[in-house]
Design an enzyme around this catalytic site. Structure first.
Site, PDB file in Angstrom:
ATOM      1  N   ARG A  29      -3.019 -12.516  16.699  1.00  0.00           N
ATOM      2  CA  ARG A  29      -4.256 -13.740  17.555  1.00  0.00           C
ATOM      3  C   ARG A  29      -4.571 -15.068  17.332  1.00  0.00           C
ATOM      4  O   ARG A  29      -5.249 -15.347  18.302  1.00  0.00           O
ATOM      5  CB  ARG A  29      -5.137 -12.553  17.861  1.00  0.00           C
ATOM      6  CG  ARG A  29      -5.351 -11.368  18.321  1.00  0.00           C
ATOM      7  CD  ARG A  29      -6.462 -10.782  19.080  1.00  0.00           C
ATOM      8  NE  ARG A  29      -6.748 -10.108  17.865  1.00  0.00           N
ATOM      9  CZ  ARG A  29      -8.361  -8.561  17.054  1.00  0.00           C
ATOM     10  NH1 ARG A  29      -7.994  -8.671  18.661  1.00  0.00           N
ATOM     11  NH2 ARG A  29      -8.570  -8.800  15.884  1.00  0.00           N
ATOM     12  N   LYS A  34       2.860   0.672   3.722  1.00  0.00           N
ATOM     13  CA  LYS A  34       2.103   1.785   3.265  1.00  0.00           C
ATOM     14  C   LYS A  34       0.793   1.095   3.499  1.00  0.00           C
ATOM     15  O   LYS A  34       0.485  -0.266   3.249  1.00  0.00           O
ATOM     16  CB  LYS A  34       2.458   1.914   1.432  1.00  0.00           C
ATOM     17  CG  LYS A  34       2.066   0.893   0.712  1.00  0.00           C
ATOM     18  CD  LYS A  34       2.615   1.812  -0.510  1.00  0.00           C
ATOM     19  CE  LYS A  34       0.804   0.778  -1.672  1.00  0.00           C
ATOM     20  NZ  LYS A  34       0.412   0.286  -2.017  1.00  0.00           N
ATOM     21  N   HIS A  56       8.561  -0.754  -2.972  1.00  0.00           N
ATOM     22  CA  HIS A  56       8.734  -1.817  -3.243  1.00  0.00           C
ATOM     23  C   HIS A  56       9.502  -1.290  -4.299  1.00  0.00           C
ATOM     24  O   HIS A  56      10.325  -2.025  -4.850  1.00  0.00           O
ATOM     25  CB  HIS A  56       7.791  -3.135  -2.385  1.00  0.00           C
ATOM     26  CG  HIS A  56       6.855  -3.250  -4.263  1.00  0.00           C
ATOM     27  ND1 HIS A  56       5.398  -2.817  -4.150  1.00  0.00           N
ATOM     28  CD2 HIS A  56       7.089  -3.695  -5.009  1.00  0.00           C
ATOM     29  CE1 HIS A  56       4.667  -2.923  -4.418  1.00  0.00           C
ATOM     30  NE2 HIS A  56       5.572  -3.906  -5.785  1.00  0.00           N
ATOM     31  N   LYS A 104      12.583  -2.991  -7.004  1.00  0.00           N
ATOM     32  CA  LYS A 104      12.822  -3.676  -7.618  1.00  0.00           C
ATOM     33  C   LYS A 104      13.995  -3.434  -8.766  1.00  0.00           C
ATOM     34  O   LYS A 104      14.352  -1.907  -9.140  1.00  0.00           O
ATOM     35  CB  LYS A 104      12.184  -2.862  -9.105  1.00  0.00           C
ATOM     36  CG  LYS A 104      10.414  -3.763  -8.573  1.00  0.00           C
ATOM     37  CD  LYS A 104       9.242  -3.233  -9.220  1.00  0.00           C
ATOM     38  CE  LYS A 104       7.995  -3.772  -8.958  1.00  0.00           C
ATOM     39  NZ  LYS A 104       7.173  -4.906  -8.449  1.00  0.00           N
ATOM     40  N   GLU A 121      -2.267  -2.190 -14.639  1.00  0.00           N
ATOM     41  CA  GLU A 121      -2.028  -2.881 -13.716  1.00  0.00           C
ATOM     42  C   GLU A 121      -3.237  -3.893 -14.866  1.00  0.00           C
ATOM     43  O   GLU A 121      -4.668  -3.700 -15.188  1.00  0.00           O
ATOM     44  CB  GLU A 121      -2.609  -3.649 -12.863  1.00  0.00           C
ATOM     45  CG  GLU A 121      -1.143  -3.272 -12.152  1.00  0.00           C
ATOM     46  CD  GLU A 121      -1.538  -2.820 -10.655  1.00  0.00           C
ATOM     47  OE1 GLU A 121      -0.771  -4.137  -9.844  1.00  0.00           O
ATOM     48  OE2 GLU A 121      -2.068  -1.761  -9.548  1.00  0.00           O
ATOM     49  N   ASP A 143      -3.020   4.658  -4.332  1.00  0.00           N
ATOM     50  CA  ASP A 143      -2.910   3.538  -3.614  1.00  0.00           C
ATOM     51  C   ASP A 143      -1.025   4.049  -4.357  1.00  0.00           C
ATOM     52  O   ASP A 143      -0.741   2.874  -3.972  1.00  0.00           O
ATOM     53  CB  ASP A 143      -3.787   2.397  -4.544  1.00  0.00           C
ATOM     54  CG  ASP A 143      -2.650   1.144  -4.181  1.00  0.00           C
ATOM     55  OD1 ASP A 143      -2.505   0.522  -3.216  1.00  0.00           O
ATOM     56  OD2 ASP A 143      -3.413   0.403  -4.622  1.00  0.00           O
ATOM     57  N   HIS A 164       4.803   4.512  -5.424  1.00  0.00           N
ATOM     58  CA  HIS A 164       5.543   4.489  -6.703  1.00  0.00           C
ATOM     59  C   HIS A 164       5.511   5.243  -6.932  1.00  0.00           C
ATOM     60  O   HIS A 164       6.880   5.543  -7.821  1.00  0.00           O
ATOM     61  CB  HIS A 164       5.101   3.379  -6.546  1.00  0.00           C
ATOM     62  CG  HIS A 164       4.518   1.800  -5.817  1.00  0.00           C
ATOM     63  ND1 HIS A 164       5.340   1.950  -5.091  1.00  0.00           N
ATOM     64  CD2 HIS A 164       3.002   0.999  -5.859  1.00  0.00           C
ATOM     65  CE1 HIS A 164       4.343   1.013  -4.043  1.00  0.00           C
ATOM     66  NE2 HIS A 164       3.703   0.362  -4.414  1.00  0.00           N
ATOM     67  N   LYS A 182      -6.284  -0.154 -13.048  1.00  0.00           N
ATOM     68  CA  LYS A 182      -6.622  -1.590 -12.227  1.00  0.00           C
ATOM     69  C   LYS A 182      -7.700  -1.765 -13.912  1.00  0.00           C
ATOM     70  O   LYS A 182      -7.925  -1.247 -14.126  1.00  0.00           O
ATOM     71  CB  LYS A 182      -7.547  -2.146 -11.957  1.00  0.00           C
ATOM     72  CG  LYS A 182      -6.638  -1.305 -10.244  1.00  0.00           C
ATOM     73  CD  LYS A 182      -5.747  -2.750  -9.553  1.00  0.00           C
ATOM     74  CE  LYS A 182      -4.858  -1.993  -8.076  1.00  0.00           C
ATOM     75  NZ  LYS A 182      -3.838  -2.336  -8.089  1.00  0.00           N
TER      76      LYS A 182
END
Ligand code: BG6
Length: 510
Positions: free
Chosen positions: A66, A172, A202, A206, A240, A259, A264, A362
């Site tokens: 947009r 995703k 993804h 790898k 992470e 998530d 994964h 996380k």
């Protein structure tokens, strides 16, 4: 629809590895091009492919959205993303060439916008020689999939024909449970046949993840012990250190399991646990993954075999960081989990009785993704207890990132006049073994989609099966109150440690 350039699927045709896999005439339309993913991953990956000479001369990249951007303004936006994030060095000449084929079409997800888009793509087919071959990259929330697919169909830009191909690449999250994923699959497959749908995970792009197949099936030493006779349990960790600042819109209410475990981590499990495919044709590989996902279930009772947590403020290295509830945009009462762990079993002859522990979080101690196959003790120990006090369990560890490689851990005699056995590591490190730098996952996957090579893309069935595995866990959590708090910078909630202790195991501290 034939690919015009010489290319081969490297999973299938290893002998052709010297032939560069170059995409034929084509273009890509990105929906959601102003989003984080496009800026940080997709646009840099496209540049990297161009820089490596793997895109066709007339490759055309169309942003749709947009903003009232013209070609030059969009070009600047792409250039900035490339200069900030591309893996390969910025080369003005390559950039100038790519920039000629960078376009922006302003529009909403409505009739007028798509009429305009269709007209422009057809002009570009002539002007740039894209030949009607378009990949549509949906980097937008799933609620927009339906509208975009239907609009592309309405303007006649979705169907492939003898002369031209049309494919859709989908990011995703693919739904939020099995039911919604099934509905999305129906919507997408009503417009694009499954063979034209490329769902991105993804992690499959790898190098270290593709190497699981090489490690297992190209060698003789691993596969004989890759089963319940020798393996005690498997730990799949995706830790992470980053927090969730700036991602509230996507993450609050979604959580760590949806998530990354649904996609994964279950894909990693599938590659580790599957049988050898009859070939590396997409259908053969996917069939093995489907078989293993069908046999995978959560162990019960879920109160003891799962754990979830939410980070609170704490020290991450030398920095004091906020808790999730204080992060901008998150509900101060948020019950979203930022840490998730579960115990799965794979009901097959190969894996019966072997727990597969999956965990992700996380704001953990550090960023590391690894798969550890932990071995049973030797059936008989001829050395005295005291001599093997420091001997742990043998392990093969696939280090997915960041220190890519494989470690074998076993006991060795400590030099000296006594017999004392201690754990040692034998390491293979990509950085030392190879001169080549690994491409980014998105480079590989975008190129594969342009080449119609779908081995590294999960099918609709894989996606739905993965949700089926996870749904009971998420439903159970939804009824179980708050996630346990863990301080940022630690290794997650106490309940996750307990989950393993109950079975006499402990998490590796990678
Ligand atoms: C994404 C998740 O799929 O993967 C993110 O949505 C996560 O939450 C990211 O941070 C991690 O990717 P990588 O390649 O950095 O391990």
């Amino acid at each position: 629809m034939e690919q015009t350039s010489a290319w081969r699927n490297p999973l299938r045709n290893p002998k052709d590895k010297r032939l560069p896999r170059i995409a034929g005439p084509s273009g890509m339309v990105i929906f959601g091009v102003t989003g984080d993913l496009a800026r940080k991953k997709l646009l840099p990956a496209i540049y990297d492919l161009a820089n490596r000479g793997l895109l066709p001369a007339g490759f055309t990249l169309v942003g749709y959205g947009r903003r009232d951007w013209d070609k030059a303004q969009f070009g600047e936006y792409v250039k900035e993303a490339v200069q900030q994030r591309a893996r390969t060095k910025f080369n003005e000449h390559v950039w100038q060439h790519l920039a000629q084929g960078i376009e922006f079409v302003e529009g909403a997800f409505d009739d007028a916008g798509f009429d305009h888009l269709s007209a422009r793509l057809q002009e570009l087919d002539t002007a740039r020689g894209t030949g009607g071959n378009w990949a549509y990259y949906l980097s937008v929330p799933p609620e927009f999939f339906s509208n975009i697919c239907h609009q592309l169909e309405r303007v006649g830009m979705a169907a492939s024909d003898e002369e031209a191909w049309r494919r859709v690449i989908i990011e995703k999250p693919f739904g939020h449970d099995q039911k919604s994923a099934h509905e999305l699959n129906e919507i997408v497959n009503a417009v694009f046949p499954e063979s034209s749908v490329f769902r991105i995970d993804h992690y499959l792009g790898k190098e270290t993840v593709q190497n699981i197949m090489a490690l297992r099936f190209a060698n003789q030493i691993f596969e004989p012990m890759w089963n319940a006779h020798y393996i005690d349990h498997v730990q799949i960790t995706m830790a992470e250190d980053i927090g969730l600042g700036g991602r509230a819109g996507y993450y609050d209410g979604i959580g760590a399991a949806r998530d990354v475990i649904q996609n994964h981590l279950l894909q990693l499990l599938a590659l580790v646990a599957m049988e050898e495919p009859s070939s590396f044709e997409p259908a053969a590989l996917q069939a093995e993954k489907i078989k293993v996902l069908r046999a995978t279930h959560p162990m019960h009772p879920l109160g003891k075999t799962t754990a979830r947590g939410q980070y609170s403020a704490g020290w991450q290295g030398s920095q004091y960081v906020k808790g999730l509830r204080e992060e901008e945009g998150f509900d101060p009462e948020s019950t979203t989990e930022t840490y998730a762990a579960c115990t799965l079993e794979v009901n097959s002859r190969r894996w019966g009785g072997v727990p597969f522990y999956l965990r992700t979080g996380k704001r953990l101690g550090r960023r590391v993704t690894e798969i550890a196959l932990v071995f049973k003790a030797a059936p008989h120990q001829p050395l005295d207890g005291g001599q093997t006090d420091d001997l742990g369990q043998n392990a093969v560890v696939i280090r997915v990132q960041p220190d890519e490689g494989v470690t074998m851990r076993f006991g060795s005699k400590v030099p000296g006049s006594t017999m004392e056995v201690r754990d040692v590591n034998m390491d293979f490190a990509y950085a030392q073994a190879f001169n080549e730098e690994s491409p980014e996952a998105y480079e590989r996957l975008i190129l594969d989609a342009l080449l119609d090579e779908s081995s590294l893309f999960p099918t609709n069935e894989e996606v739905e099966l993965s949700w089926e595995i996870l749904d009971p866990i998420i439903e159970y959590w939804a009824k179980s109150g708050q996630p346990e708090k863990y301080a940022a910078g630690t290794w997650g909630p106490e309940s996750a440690d307990k989950m393993l202790r109950r079975r006499g195991h402990t998490w590796r501290r990678p």
